[in-house]
Design a protein around this motif. Structure first.
Motif, mmCIF file in Angstrom:
data_model
loop_
_atom_site.group_PDB
_atom_site.id
_atom_site.type_symbol
_atom_site.label_atom_id
_atom_site.label_comp_id
_atom_site.label_asym_id
_atom_site.label_seq_id
_atom_site.Cartn_x
_atom_site.Cartn_y
_atom_site.Cartn_z
ATOM 1 N N LEU A 1 22.887 34.955 37.336
ATOM 2 C CA LEU A 1 24.158 34.645 38.039
ATOM 3 C C LEU A 1 25.597 35.542 37.543
ATOM 4 C CD1 LEU A 1 25.142 32.214 39.730
ATOM 5 C CD2 LEU A 1 25.621 31.291 37.995
ATOM 6 N N CYS A 2 25.915 35.384 36.320
ATOM 7 C CA CYS A 2 26.787 36.906 36.050
ATOM 8 C C CYS A 2 26.628 37.945 36.016
ATOM 9 C CB CYS A 2 27.108 36.645 34.201
ATOM 10 S SG CYS A 2 25.631 36.326 33.667
ATOM 11 N N ASP A 3 26.041 38.378 37.175
ATOM 12 C CA ASP A 3 26.431 39.768 37.250
ATOM 13 C C ASP A 3 26.974 40.596 37.547
ATOM 14 O OD1 ASP A 3 24.296 42.101 38.506
ATOM 15 O OD2 ASP A 3 23.361 40.884 39.843
ATOM 16 N N TYR A 4 27.111 41.529 36.846
ATOM 17 C CA TYR A 4 27.752 42.888 36.909
ATOM 18 C C TYR A 4 27.654 43.955 37.311
ATOM 19 C CZ TYR A 4 30.921 40.228 32.777
ATOM 20 O OH TYR A 4 32.038 39.702 32.843
ATOM 21 N N SER A 5 26.686 44.263 37.644
ATOM 22 C CA SER A 5 25.876 45.675 38.444
ATOM 23 C C SER A 5 26.542 46.025 38.964
ATOM 24 C CB SER A 5 23.920 45.464 38.767
ATOM 25 O OG SER A 5 24.026 44.268 40.109
ATOM 26 N N GLU A 6 27.631 45.896 39.806
ATOM 27 C CA GLU A 6 28.436 47.082 40.562
ATOM 28 C C GLU A 6 29.437 47.317 40.101
ATOM 29 O OE1 GLU A 6 27.401 49.174 43.364
ATOM 30 O OE2 GLU A 6 25.345 48.705 42.790
ATOM 31 N N MET A 7 30.294 46.881 38.977
ATOM 32 C CA MET A 7 31.485 47.030 38.212
ATOM 33 C C MET A 7 31.320 48.289 37.428
ATOM 34 S SD MET A 7 32.307 43.357 36.535
ATOM 35 C CE MET A 7 32.024 41.042 37.914
ATOM 36 N N SER A 8 32.072 49.102 37.871
ATOM 37 C CA SER A 8 33.106 49.921 36.851
ATOM 38 C C SER A 8 34.193 49.413 36.350
ATOM 39 C CB SER A 8 32.690 50.735 37.593
ATOM 40 O OG SER A 8 33.877 51.278 38.835
ATOM 41 N N TYR A 9 34.426 50.582 34.916
ATOM 42 C CA TYR A 9 36.488 50.520 34.642
ATOM 43 C C TYR A 9 37.216 50.473 35.569
ATOM 44 C CZ TYR A 9 34.564 49.820 29.499
ATOM 45 O OH TYR A 9 34.061 48.892 28.520
ATOM 46 N N GLU A 10 36.739 51.721 36.848
ATOM 47 C CA GLU A 10 37.554 52.145 37.369
ATOM 48 C C GLU A 10 37.389 51.189 38.380
ATOM 49 O OE1 GLU A 10 36.712 55.305 34.459
ATOM 50 O OE2 GLU A 10 35.805 53.486 35.996
ATOM 51 N N LYS A 11 36.762 50.152 39.077
ATOM 52 C CA LYS A 11 37.243 49.185 40.501
ATOM 53 C C LYS A 11 37.465 48.029 39.973
ATOM 54 C CE LYS A 11 33.014 47.413 43.202
ATOM 55 N NZ LYS A 11 31.515 47.566 43.820
ATOM 56 N N ILE A 12 37.507 47.474 38.646
ATOM 57 C CA ILE A 12 38.116 46.913 38.105
ATOM 58 C C ILE A 12 39.512 46.748 38.359
ATOM 59 C CG2 ILE A 12 38.122 45.232 36.480
ATOM 60 C CD1 ILE A 12 35.599 45.511 35.617
ATOM 61 N N GLU A 13 39.771 48.126 37.462
ATOM 62 C CA GLU A 13 41.566 48.524 37.719
ATOM 63 C C GLU A 13 41.672 48.431 38.816
ATOM 64 O OE1 GLU A 13 44.389 51.082 35.039
ATOM 65 O OE2 GLU A 13 42.498 52.089 35.368
ATOM 66 N N GLN A 14 40.663 48.855 39.954
ATOM 67 C CA GLN A 14 41.616 49.072 41.643
ATOM 68 C C GLN A 14 41.679 47.804 41.509
ATOM 69 O OE1 GLN A 14 38.894 51.155 44.101
ATOM 70 N NE2 GLN A 14 40.563 50.422 45.122
ATOM 71 N N LEU A 15 40.957 46.215 41.130
ATOM 72 C CA LEU A 15 40.618 45.736 42.631
ATOM 73 C C LEU A 15 41.282 44.373 41.328
ATOM 74 C CD1 LEU A 15 37.296 45.174 43.734
ATOM 75 C CD2 LEU A 15 39.076 45.666 44.799
ATOM 76 N N GLY A 16 41.934 44.793 40.183
ATOM 77 C CA GLY A 16 42.310 43.690 39.360
ATOM 78 C C GLY A 16 41.345 42.925 39.126
ATOM 79 N N GLY A 17 40.316 42.829 38.173
ATOM 80 C CA GLY A 17 40.085 42.016 37.856
ATOM 81 C C GLY A 17 38.530 42.350 39.181
#
Length: 769
Positions: free
Chosen positions: A554-570
């Motif tokens: 449920l708490c799936d992070y598999s498509e995240m990256s630091y760069e993507k998190i910063e780009q999308l604002g979380g």
């Protein structure tokens, strides 16, 4: 200062223009000239669970500014007083700049090598003599997710002790267990956008105006988004700042919220206002639940328990059930209770029977207290195996072992002791070593006398902290940790939004990032470092392992990256191939619950009266909580001048009637006492925010330590303390013996019954016929 300068100041000829001059800044327009940053580093606030985006201004290698990120969807550039001054705590006088060991009775700076060697030798000796579980660890909700994961992995698989818990048990454990028993998994169901889109917002035991003030911005947007003003209902025994902004304030008796919610369910069933289609398709247990409610919670009984008139109960039930979208949100007023878990499930029951789950503006949602209480719930290895896996499931244990390449026998098959059980085990002599990470139990734990006696029995107390907290001061060893702005990683906020916190400056002195402390300390335990951390050297390495561990969960992070998190604002989890930019809400029609059949459980939960009632000698009920200027035990905020000036000490809110009995006025000082202790020299605030027979004291302050009095009673499912209600006496100079006990009147609900029968019942009978 010479006479000429004094004359200039008096005449206003010298306005200290250099000190107060502003200069242009490419991001924020104007900033103070004397601390204009060389650069701005985008990051995330490290205080509460709202998760505000911010920029850290850096000048000459030091953090000098904190500004809200105007593009961040959580806070829109706004920060509360704590966030605005956050950079000031980085260089506080109370920072621990080097590892410390107690030598000749005094904490003395030493080397990391000596500190790690001594501590590891002691841990090994104790485990050899008393068993692996003789070493216990209590952590926090304020580390980065990467820190939590590495710490939990080392404690559970390296030290091989499952006696590991966090201070999140003191604030969010009831929400965790309530979600689990209702939806099959932990995880807040909604998002902040629901505040903007709900027709009705019901805040239960949640003083967000003081404790999560940025969330008021989302409520303020509601009318512009929906085209109409939402109805705000605040359920609280105290007329808090949040209650003062409500359309409907429900001043129920202390800890009667579960009975109130069950009573609303009764009325909804009685009047046929439930969502039968949603109940049939999306829930289990309906027949048993309805039978339980109708047998035990008629309005007249609920009125007596809660002090809310029958007519008002019907009014609330109608508003809630007839709205298109209702958001229910709660914080510590619900969680910090010996029936907190079941109260959370009761709130979820009410949402389920009215179909207010998984839609825009419709969700039951807990608001988290600490910046990363969610991160430790997801991957901290305390109450579950990382990725919301179950200790009792052989399949979950094997899956985790395969992903991280360790023998499955190393993965615990049951949870160890929870926080209060660890303290009890120390008292019994079962636990001999305690490692405390970024928390301060000598202020935050209830029944301080019992806690302090327990800590005296330890062979070794290790404290890992960035600040010389009350607990660090009595430690045998202190690991000097870096703090916010000095390390890199992620925080997850209350709406499951994973935010990126960049490193802006170097750790102070010889302190180390928490991740580095864990990795280096693990090297002193034979081959465990190579087994657990062979390929984990940086926060990014750990984050990549977290992504693998979480994939498919449920708490799936598999498509995240630091760069993507910063780009999308979380990014809000789950974030996977199907939802590469995250998921706003859980349990929408196409997302099943994490139960065996994908349906939520309607649970017949039971209200229970307080175990410690007002009585002869202890005629008042004490409520504790927080204030906007301070955070937790003030290890951070107590060092910041402006925050300390705004709230330098504890106070007690007393009703005008009780103040008259004590012959005190605002500004006078009194003492509070209970069966467990006494607190002296507390300043009085005479206030209409509390009813007669009730008082409120903030818990932050170590000098007026209110947890000397609070009750060490815990929820049997979550182990969360019942901080909010215990019986006390007040002592003034004029009335040193205290207030006399008055037998309370039976709740005046009979008049409400009469009014209801006359004004409501006939109308509804006509409608239903």
């Amino acid at each position: 200062m010479n006479l000429i300068q004094k004359t200039k100041d008096f005449l206003g000829l010298d306005i200290k223009e250099d000190k107060y001059a502003l200069v242009d800044d490419p991001i924020f327009g104007k900033v103070a000239k004397d601390k204009a940053p060389d650069k701005w580093v985008r990051s995330t606030c490290g205080y509460c669970g709202v998760g505000c985006g911010m920029y850290i201004g850096v000048k000459n290698g030091k953090a000098v500014y904190s500004k809200g990120d105007p593009l961040h969807s959580v806070n829109f550039g706004t920060l509360c007083p704590k966030g605005l001054s956050e950079h000031k705590m980085v260089y506080a006088d109370s920072r621990v700049e080097a590892p410390l060991m107690r030598k000749n009775g005094k904490l003395t700076p030493t080397t990391w090598e000596e500190t790690f060697q001594y501590t590891s030798d002691e841990f090994k000796r104790i485990q050899a003599e008393h068993g692996k579980g003789a070493v216990a660890v209590i952590s926090t909700g304020q580390l980065l997710t990467e820190d939590f994961y590495a710490l939990g992995k080392f404690v559970q698989l390296g030290l091989e002790t499952n006696n590991y818990d966090g201070n999140t048990t003191l604030c969010m454990a009831s929400a965790v267990m309530g979600y689990k028993q209702t939806f099959g998994s932990d995880g807040p169901t909604g998002c902040y956008e629901d505040f903007e889109k709900a027709d009705v917002i019901m805040l239960i035991g949640a003083n967000i105006a003081d404790n999560h003030p940025i969330l008021k911005l989302h409520i303020a947007k509601n009318e512009a988004v929906t085209g109409k003003k939402p109805t705000i209902i605040v359920v609280d025994p105290r007329k808090s700042k949040t209650a003062q902004m409500a359309d409907i304030f429900v001043p129920l008796k202390p800890r009667s919220d579960l009975a109130l919610i069950n009573g609303l369910c009764y009325i909804i069933f009685e009047q046929g206002w439930e969502d039968e289609k949603f109940i049939r398709e999306r829930t289990n247990g309906y027949v048993e639940f309805k039978k339980h409610i109708l047998a035990n919670y008629p309005p007249q009984e609920v009125a007596e328990i809660t002090g809310i008139e029958v007519k008002e109960l019907y009014h609330l039930a109608k508003i809630y059930s007839q709205a298109d979208a209702v958001m229910s949100a709660w914080t510590m007023g619900v969680n910090q209770s010996s029936i907190g878990t079941d109260t959370v499930s009761a709130i979820c029951n009410l949402a389920l029977i009215t179909g207010n789950v998984g839609r825009e503006g419709a969700s039951p949602m807990s608001i988290t207290g600490q910046c990363n209480a969610m991160g430790t719930r997801e991957f901290g290895f305390t109450s579950s195996i990382p990725g919301y896996r179950n200790y009792g499931s052989d399949a979950d244990r094997q899956a985790f072992a395969d992903i991280v390449n360790v023998p499955v026998d190393l993965v615990p098959n049951k949870r160890g002791y929870a926080y209060p059980q660890i303290i009890d085990a120390i008292n019994r002599g079962e636990i001999k070593a305690l490692w405390v990470v970024a928390t301060n139990p000598l202020v935050s734990y209830p029944d301080q006398n019992a806690l302090r006696e327990a800590l005296k029995k330890l062979d070794i107390l290790v404290v890992q902290d960035a600040f010389m907290s009350d607990t660090a001061q009595i430690a045998d060893v202190v690991f000097a940790a870096a703090t916010w702005s000095e390390k890199e990683g992620c925080y997850t906020n209350s709406e499951r939004r994973c935010n990126y916190a960049k490193k802006a400056v170097e750790p102070l002195g010889d302190s180390k990032a928490d991740l580095d402390i864990v990795l280096e300390f693990s090297e002193y335990f034979d081959d465990k470092h190579a087994l657990l951390f062979k390929d984990l050297k940086t926060p990014r390495d750990v984050f990549e392992e977290i992504k693998r561990v979480s994939q498919g969960q449920l708490c799936d992070y598999s498509e995240m990256s630091y760069e993507k998190i910063e780009q999308l604002g979380g990014i809000q989890w789950p974030c996977n191939a199907e939802a590469p930019e995250g998921t706003k809400r859980l349990y929408s029609p196409d997302m099943p619950c994490r139960t065996s059949d994908g349906k939520a459980s309607l649970l017949p939960v039971e209200w229970k009266p307080l175990s410690e009632m007002a009585c002869e000698g202890l005629p008042l009920i004490l409520n504790t909580g927080r204030t906007i200027e301070q955070f937790h035990t003030r290890t951070k905020t107590g060092t910041i001048g402006i925050l300390d000036a705004l709230a330098p000490e504890a106070w007690v809110d007393i009703s005008p009637k009780d103040a008259l009995k004590l012959q005190v006025k605002s500004g006078d000082r009194i003492a509070l006492s209970g069966t467990r202790g006494r607190v002296e020299d507390v300043i009085v605030k005479v206030s209409e925010t509390v009813r007669e027979g009730n008082v409120f004291v903030p818990f932050h302050f170590n000098e007026q330590l209110i947890n000397n009095i609070t009750l060490a009673e815990f929820d049997p499912k979550s182990f969360e303390p019942n901080y909010k209600q215990c019986a006390v006496q007040l002592h003034s100079e004029a009335v040193p013996e205290g207030i006399e006990y008055e037998v309370p009147e039976v709740a005046g609900y009979l008049e409400g019954v009469k009014v209801y029968e006359e004004e409501v019942l006939v109308e509804e009978k006509v409608k239903t016929s």
